[in-house]
Each structure stands twice: as structure tokens, then as C-alpha cells.
Scaffold this motif. Sequence first.
Motif, short mmCIF file in Angstrom:
data_model
loop_
_atom_site.label_atom_id
_atom_site.label_comp_id
_atom_site.label_asym_id
_atom_site.label_seq_id
_atom_site.Cartn_x
_atom_site.Cartn_y
_atom_site.Cartn_z
N PRO A 24 -18.76 -18.12 -2.35
CA PRO A 24 -19.64 -17.58 -2.27
C PRO A 24 -19.18 -18.10 -0.42
O PRO A 24 -20.13 -16.82 0.44
CB PRO A 24 -21.16 -18.08 -1.91
N MET A 25 -18.91 -18.90 0.23
CA MET A 25 -18.62 -18.63 1.09
C MET A 25 -17.14 -18.52 1.75
O MET A 25 -17.42 -17.60 2.35
CB MET A 25 -18.31 -20.40 1.69
N ILE A 26 -16.08 -17.82 1.22
CA ILE A 26 -15.29 -17.99 1.52
C ILE A 26 -14.63 -17.04 0.05
O ILE A 26 -14.08 -17.14 -0.84
CB ILE A 26 -13.98 -19.21 1.96
N LYS A 27 -14.56 -15.20 0.96
CA LYS A 27 -13.70 -14.75 0.04
C LYS A 27 -12.21 -14.80 -0.19
O LYS A 27 -11.66 -14.97 0.77
CB LYS A 27 -13.85 -12.79 0.93
N LEU A 28 -11.57 -14.55 -1.49
CA LEU A 28 -10.37 -14.40 -1.06
C LEU A 28 -9.92 -13.70 -0.34
O LEU A 28 -9.28 -12.36 -1.28
CB LEU A 28 -9.91 -14.45 -2.90
N GLN A 29 -9.31 -13.47 0.49
CA GLN A 29 -8.51 -12.53 1.48
C GLN A 29 -8.40 -12.56 2.24
O GLN A 29 -7.68 -13.74 2.72
CB GLN A 29 -10.52 -12.77 2.42
N VAL A 30 -7.52 -11.63 2.44
CA VAL A 30 -6.19 -11.33 3.26
C VAL A 30 -6.01 -11.65 5.01
O VAL A 30 -6.97 -10.54 5.61
CB VAL A 30 -5.34 -10.40 2.82
N TYR A 31 -5.62 -12.12 5.96
CA TYR A 31 -5.59 -12.07 7.57
C TYR A 31 -4.30 -11.32 7.87
O TYR A 31 -2.96 -12.11 7.17
CB TYR A 31 -6.54 -13.37 7.92
N ARG A 32 -4.24 -10.87 8.91
CA ARG A 32 -3.16 -10.91 9.78
C ARG A 32 -2.87 -11.82 11.11
O ARG A 32 -4.22 -11.77 12.08
CB ARG A 32 -2.69 -9.50 9.85
N MET A 33 -1.85 -12.96 10.93
CA MET A 33 -2.05 -13.65 11.69
C MET A 33 -1.22 -12.95 13.47
O MET A 33 -1.72 -13.96 15.08
CB MET A 33 -1.13 -14.95 11.42
N GLY A 34 -0.11 -12.21 12.98
CA GLY A 34 0.40 -12.26 14.30
C GLY A 34 2.29 -11.52 13.53
O GLY A 34 2.21 -12.19 12.62
N SER A 35 2.88 -10.75 14.22
CA SER A 35 4.53 -10.27 13.70
C SER A 35 4.20 -9.70 12.28
O SER A 35 3.46 -9.14 11.92
CB SER A 35 4.73 -11.02 14.55
N ASP A 36 5.66 -10.62 11.47
CA ASP A 36 5.20 -10.27 9.71
C ASP A 36 4.66 -11.79 9.42
O ASP A 36 4.97 -11.98 8.26
CB ASP A 36 6.78 -10.53 9.64
N GLU A 37 3.39 -12.19 9.69
CA GLU A 37 2.58 -13.45 8.87
C GLU A 37 1.35 -12.84 8.51
O GLU A 37 0.41 -12.67 9.83
CB GLU A 37 2.82 -14.75 10.35
N PHE A 38 1.19 -13.70 7.62
CA PHE A 38 -0.38 -13.08 6.81
C PHE A 38 -0.76 -14.64 6.60
O PHE A 38 -0.25 -15.23 5.98
CB PHE A 38 -0.17 -11.95 5.76
N VAL A 39 -2.37 -14.85 6.27
CA VAL A 39 -2.73 -15.50 5.76
C VAL A 39 -3.84 -15.44 4.78
O VAL A 39 -4.22 -14.22 4.89
CB VAL A 39 -3.10 -16.73 6.38
N ILE A 40 -3.88 -15.79 2.79
CA ILE A 40 -4.54 -16.02 2.09
C ILE A 40 -4.80 -17.14 1.74
O ILE A 40 -4.76 -18.40 2.31
CB ILE A 40 -3.75 -15.87 1.27
N VAL A 41 -6.51 -17.01 2.01
CA VAL A 41 -7.39 -18.06 2.00
C VAL A 41 -8.34 -18.24 0.61
O VAL A 41 -8.44 -16.98 0.19
CB VAL A 41 -8.58 -18.50 2.90
N CYS A 42 -7.81 -19.11 -0.19
CA CYS A 42 -8.28 -19.63 -1.67
C CYS A 42 -9.17 -20.35 -2.17
O CYS A 42 -9.14 -21.99 -1.75
CB CYS A 42 -8.03 -19.13 -2.37
N ALA A 43 -10.70 -20.53 -2.22
CA ALA A 43 -11.50 -21.13 -2.23
C ALA A 43 -11.53 -21.73 -3.64
O ALA A 43 -11.86 -22.62 -4.11
CB ALA A 43 -13.08 -20.79 -1.68
N ASN A 44 -11.18 -21.03 -4.83
CA ASN A 44 -10.84 -21.43 -6.02
C ASN A 44 -9.78 -22.32 -6.88
O ASN A 44 -8.14 -21.14 -6.85
CB ASN A 44 -12.25 -20.44 -6.85
N THR A 45 -9.59 -23.40 -6.63
CA THR A 45 -7.51 -24.01 -7.00
C THR A 45 -7.25 -23.36 -7.75
O THR A 45 -5.92 -23.06 -8.43
CB THR A 45 -8.16 -25.23 -6.47
N ASP A 46 -8.46 -22.79 -9.29
CA ASP A 46 -8.21 -22.58 -10.11
C ASP A 46 -7.03 -21.04 -10.25
O ASP A 46 -6.46 -20.55 -11.30
CB ASP A 46 -9.36 -21.93 -11.20
N TYR A 47 -7.33 -20.46 -8.80
CA TYR A 47 -6.68 -19.06 -8.94
C TYR A 47 -5.54 -19.33 -8.17
O TYR A 47 -5.08 -18.20 -7.98
CB TYR A 47 -7.40 -18.21 -7.93
N ILE A 48 -5.08 -20.13 -7.48
CA ILE A 48 -3.79 -20.92 -6.99
C ILE A 48 -2.70 -20.66 -7.32
O ILE A 48 -1.89 -19.45 -7.21
CB ILE A 48 -4.06 -22.45 -6.27
#
Length: 802
Positions: free
Chosen positions: A460-484
Motif C-alpha cells: 500500500p505504501m511502496i509499489k514494486l517500482q523501477v527508478y532510474r538514478m542516472g547514467s546506467d544505474e537503476f533502483v528497484i524498491v521492494c516493500a515485501n521481502t518475500d519477493y526479494i
Amino acid sequence: MRTSILYFLSRFSVKAKVGFLILFLIAGIIFWNLSYISTNYNAYTTKEANLNSLKKVHEIESLIRSLQEERREALNFLYVTHDSAAYEAAAKKTQERLSNIEGLMRQCQYKKKKTIIRENLDNFPMIRDELLSHKLSGMDIIRYYTDGVIKHLIDIVASLTQHNSTNGFSAYFDLISAVEYSALEADLMIAVMGEDSLSEELYEVIIIQSGKAQSELDSFKRISGREGIKRLYATYRTANFVEINIQKENFRNHLFHVKGEPFDIVAWSSATKSHIERLREISLYEYEQLSDQLMKETQEYLSRVYEDLAMLIVPIVIVGMIAYFIFLDINISLRTMLDFLSGRRSDKTKKERLLLLKSPSELGQVYRQLFSFNAKINEQFKIIRQNYELDSLTGLPNRVKLLNVLDEALKAKKKFSLLYIDIYNFSLINDSFGQSVGDVYLKETAGVLEGVVKEIAVDPMIKLQVYRMGSDEFVIVCANTDYISHVIEALTNTYIVRYNDIDMPLTFNFGLAHSSETSTCSSILTQAELAVKDAIANQQRYSVYTGDDSYKVKYQTNLEWVKRIKHAFETDRFEAHFQPIVSTVDEHCTKFEVLIRLREDDEGVISPFEFLPVLQKMGLEKRLTKVIIDQSFEVMHHCDKEISINMTRDDLDEEMLTYLKESLKKHKVQAASVSIELVETEELLQERYIKIIQAIQALGCKISIDDFGTGYSNFAYLTQIRPDFIKIDGSLVQDIDVNAENRSVVKGIVDLARSLDIKLIAEYVSTPEIYVIIKELGIEYAQGYHFGKAESCDVIIKKGES
């Protein structure tokens, strides 16, 4: 004038005017009390540092005492009691005290002295076994314990007490030294008489130790307090002290063949042991007195600091309370108007806002227009914010959006995991196919990552979403550790990006970090980034951050060095030092290698090993090379010697070539007297570097290949660069007297250099034994501590004059 002042004040709000007044009052209070706080705090920190130094000195003194007792029991075992149990008990006691030797060693500022102590302590088990097997003589024992360890520990004590000029510190150190000289005198006499090896030379050595002990005791009597002197004189009235003098007279009679009583080694051992123990009791008394005095002074200055702080805080609290009530009054008076202008929906002003909204008056009309205009502005802000939080190339949420999402999650105390993703070898794609293909590659990468997380559940708070940090770097935030585990499994796969019928592999390196109660947006991103760097460094696909915060210390140290290096350039703190290079034909110094040092007022001369890595990352290596050239050329007229200057491949360009040429002309230096040392790397064989090297040779300067024999060691250097000198790497030379393999390698280098008519220089020649071998092999020049350390020009000139 009045109108101008009122106009100026009208530019500030009422809150700002009152705030300036309050700040002015607080500043006055702070500055009034600051000098008192600063003076007392500085005195407190000085006394506390003195107390800590005293405690460290006492720890070292206890270790010295154990070593002295072990030395005495060793001699008793050999010549007096022959009791091995007493010696083993003393050795065991010493080993217990040595458990904290590394903590004590940190007090020593001389690296060489630390190395000597560690090496000698490592040899103690062997020495003890040989002693118990009667393989060592008494003089050997004295040399191992005294010259190997005790002397160096006393030097450490001297370094800790030299900055404390109080009589208490000086008296304490005098007693420590007096105990050692007295113990050494007694042990020497036991060893000499036990071995029956008495000679006038050894007698003179013993007399010297006696004189040193008496000198230290005289110094103690001049500066110690009345009670300390009284205790010392009491030792002179004991039977043991009388017995010591009797045995000294018997010892002299024995040496000069005068009739009299024979020297009683048992009585000597017992009397000197008791006398030395009395001196140690006086030393302990001096320590306790000095410790009590420093603790009392420390507490006194700390109390003064607290009193000064109280005198500072109380007025500030009073002014703060006054300011609070003033601002509260202003806030209540203007709240309705501020809410109206700022668009805030406050329940306290709801009635006033409804009346204005329905009012047919001009204020009501203005308010309705503002209300309508505000709704339009908010809509535009929403559109702008959406564009501000999206990456224009991939369409993914960007760093700004990520930080906002993380901030919301952390405020809500949500647990989540963050994967920091780096595209493997993306720079190779850009360099090989160009930026336009690189952009396509990034877009496809974004699509791959979105596909990875598309089917995974959301929080509900954080979607499992992809973010681009810049250049060739990306971030994925996962709120449910079961899916890591599912995300990690997907990211370890290899994907294919197709462009113009070209299949390009896509793989990832990534780091994983988990949030905690103390996490911030910055910290968790830094932790995940450190994890991916760790994965890349260890050639792994991913790594998990384990909670090591040592990077904070490293970053802070680097930032401090950046400031210090910048300050050093601005204030000319870099200083050229010169290490002699001698000819093996006549051991005459023919040239100097120029080595850079950093001189600071508080730390003295600093080795380049501490600051050079940061300086290189700052891109200032070439600027430092110019400083070395200027300083070394300026002083060359003081001595008729050649010099050798180090350069790296980053120095080899047209700018440096021009600077070198102009400097030779400016300082009227003969180019033939200057050698340029180059560390061998594969890059130096590139055409652009070869041209610069040849241009330097064309100026008349000589070329030397540094650190030859390890690392890259491509013999193409010798044919393409044609150096004048080869410097054999110190790792091959430093143990050539005991390492047959290194000796064979060096001999091969000598044969190769002779066939190419290239002169050789051996580094790290630190002992006469190494020098003999170097000379036998036919190496023309030698450099190392055997001939001298790197020193400033002033020191070298003074040595030449003397």
C-alpha cells in the motif's frame, strides 16, 4: 534620513525584525561568555591529554619492569640460583603484560622502531628456549632484552613525556630511566662475573651505566617534591645500599688485582634487587602523586567549563522565552490573513474564510478570484511535478520521485529492501556504438526491468517500482521481502537487446540493502551502492550490504585530505627531499632522487603514501610534478650533482614537455644532469607517450625505468624507449642477501642491461651485506638507507658544510 530608514525597515516582516533583535541579543551573550568557555575548555582538554599520556606511560613502565625482572631471573638462572622455575614465572608474567602490546605500540610514532620491537618480541620464545638450554650467555641475554625491547620502550616513554614539561612528568621519567640504568648496571656485573669475562672495557661500560643512573637520580632530586627526595635518601641508608657499595669495591679490587674480599655474586644479586625495588616504589609514588594532581586539575577546569556554560545558557533561555511569547502574539494576530494568502485550510479560520467567500464586498470578490486562480495554479503544479519526477529518456520515475517515496516510507516506519542496479559494461556499448545506440540500450533496459517487477505484488505504501538514478544505474524498491528472492533470481539472468539485427547481451551487477529504524534516504542508497561496488570488485553478480559503516570514516578522511592538499598548494607546504644515489665504484654520491613530502606545523613531515592517492583522484598529480621540478631546479646550484625526478603517464603530454623545457632554461640547468624516472606500465608503449619520452630525450634529459623486474616488466621498454638507467625494484633487492631466487633474477637483469649498454641502479640497499652483493653483481649505482634517507636541501647542505 528618517524616511530612508523607515523604507529600509519596511522591506522586512514584523517577525524578521523581532527575530533580528533577538538574534542580536543572543549573539551578544554568546560572544561575552565565549572567551571564558574557550580558555577553560582548552585548559581542561590539555590536562585530560596529560592524564591519558601519564596512564599510557605507567602501562609501558609496568611492561619494562616485567622485562627487567625477566632479564634478572635469566641471569640468576645462569649464574646465581640456577632456578628455572623463577625465570619461567617471570617470563609468564611478561607474556601476560604483552597482551596489550599493540595498544602501547600505537603510541610510538616511529614505524621502524615499532618493527624492531615486534620482531624482537616474536623472537622471545626462541630466546627463552635457548636460555633454558644454556645456549646463550649472560651478555647475549642483556643484549636481547635491553637493546631489543627495553631501550625502545623507554624511547616511547620519552616521546610521550617530551611535550609535558611539568616537574612531575620529568621526575617520573627520570626515575624510570634511573631504574633501567641501575638494573642494567647490576645485570652487567652479574653477567661479567658469572662468565668471568671482566675487562677494563666492560668495566668502563658498567661505570657508564652507573653514571647515567646517578645522573637521572640527581635530576630527579632537583625537580621532585620533598617527599620524593626524602624517600630516595631513605634508600641510601639501607643495608642493601651498603652491601651494593661493598660489592662494587670488591668488583674494582678484582679488576685491578687488589687484595681484599672476593666479589659475592649472590649478595650482589639480592642487594641490587631490593634496592631497585625501592626505586620502583618511589616511581609508583611519583606516578600516584602526579595522577592525583592531574585528576584534580582536570576536574577543576571541567567545573569551570560547566559554570561558564551555565552563565551562557541561562540568559539565552530567558531571551528565548521572551522571543517565544513575542512570536506567539504576532502569529495569532496575523493568522487569519496568512491562511487566506497562503491557501491553507485551517479550522480556526474557517468561519472567517466562509464569510469572505460569501461577502459581496470588494474583499469577497478578491478572495473569490484568488480562490479560482489558486485552483488553476495547483493543477499546473501537479502537471509540472509529474514531469519533474519522470526520466525523460526511459519514462521511468527518476531520483527525485524515488527520494520522495523513500521519505514517505521511512516516515511511516515501513520495512523495505532496495536493489541498486548497474548495467555490466555499459561504457563498452557507448564507446563501441555511440551515444544514440546507448540511449536505445537504456530504454530497452528500462523495459526489461519493468517486465521483471510487473507481475509481483505491491505494498500500500511502496509499489514494486523501477527508478532510474542516472547514467546506467537503476533502483528497484521492494516493500515485501518475500519477493526479494524472485527479483534477485530474475536480475541474475542474461537478457538480449536487439538493435539493427545486432544482439547485445544485457546483464546486471546489483547491491541489496534493507531498511532499519535508523535508515535515511541517503544512508540506504549509499549502502546499496556500496554493495554493488563490492559485487563488482569481487566479480560477483550481486552483494548484500552487511552493516559495515567504515565507508563513513573513509569518506570523511578523504574530504579532510582534499582540504589539506588544497591548503598545501596555496601555502607552499609541499617540500622536495633528496635521497642520495651512490656509485658502487667509490661509494661517492653522484646524484639524488627527488621525493616529495608534505610539511605541516602540527604533524611535521608527512609521507606521500598518506596523501598521494587522494591527490591523484583530485587530478593534481601534474601540478605536483611542476612543484617538484621548480623546487629541485632552484637548489641544484648548491651541489654539483645530478637529480632524478619521478613522472607517471599522466604527466607525459605536450604541456609538461613545454614546462620542463622552459624550467631548464629559466633555472639554467643542464638537461644532461636531469633524469626522468618512469614507472613501467603497458600504456607507456602507446605512440603518444613514446613521442613525449623521445622529446624529453631530445632535450638532453636522461630516462630511467623505475621498479623494473616486477609487475608489467615488458622488455619492449628497453628497445623502444632506450633508457639510460634501469632501477631494479626494491622487492628484489631488500632480501637479496638471503633470497637466492631474487639474486638469480637480479643477475639476469644485470646480464640483460650489460648487453644493451644500460646502467643499473639498485633500490632498497639497506645493509652492508646487501651492498656487498650488489657490488659483486656489477650494478653501477645503489640507493637506500645504507647510504642515507631522503632529506631536505637545507639538511644536506649543512651535512656538506660539516
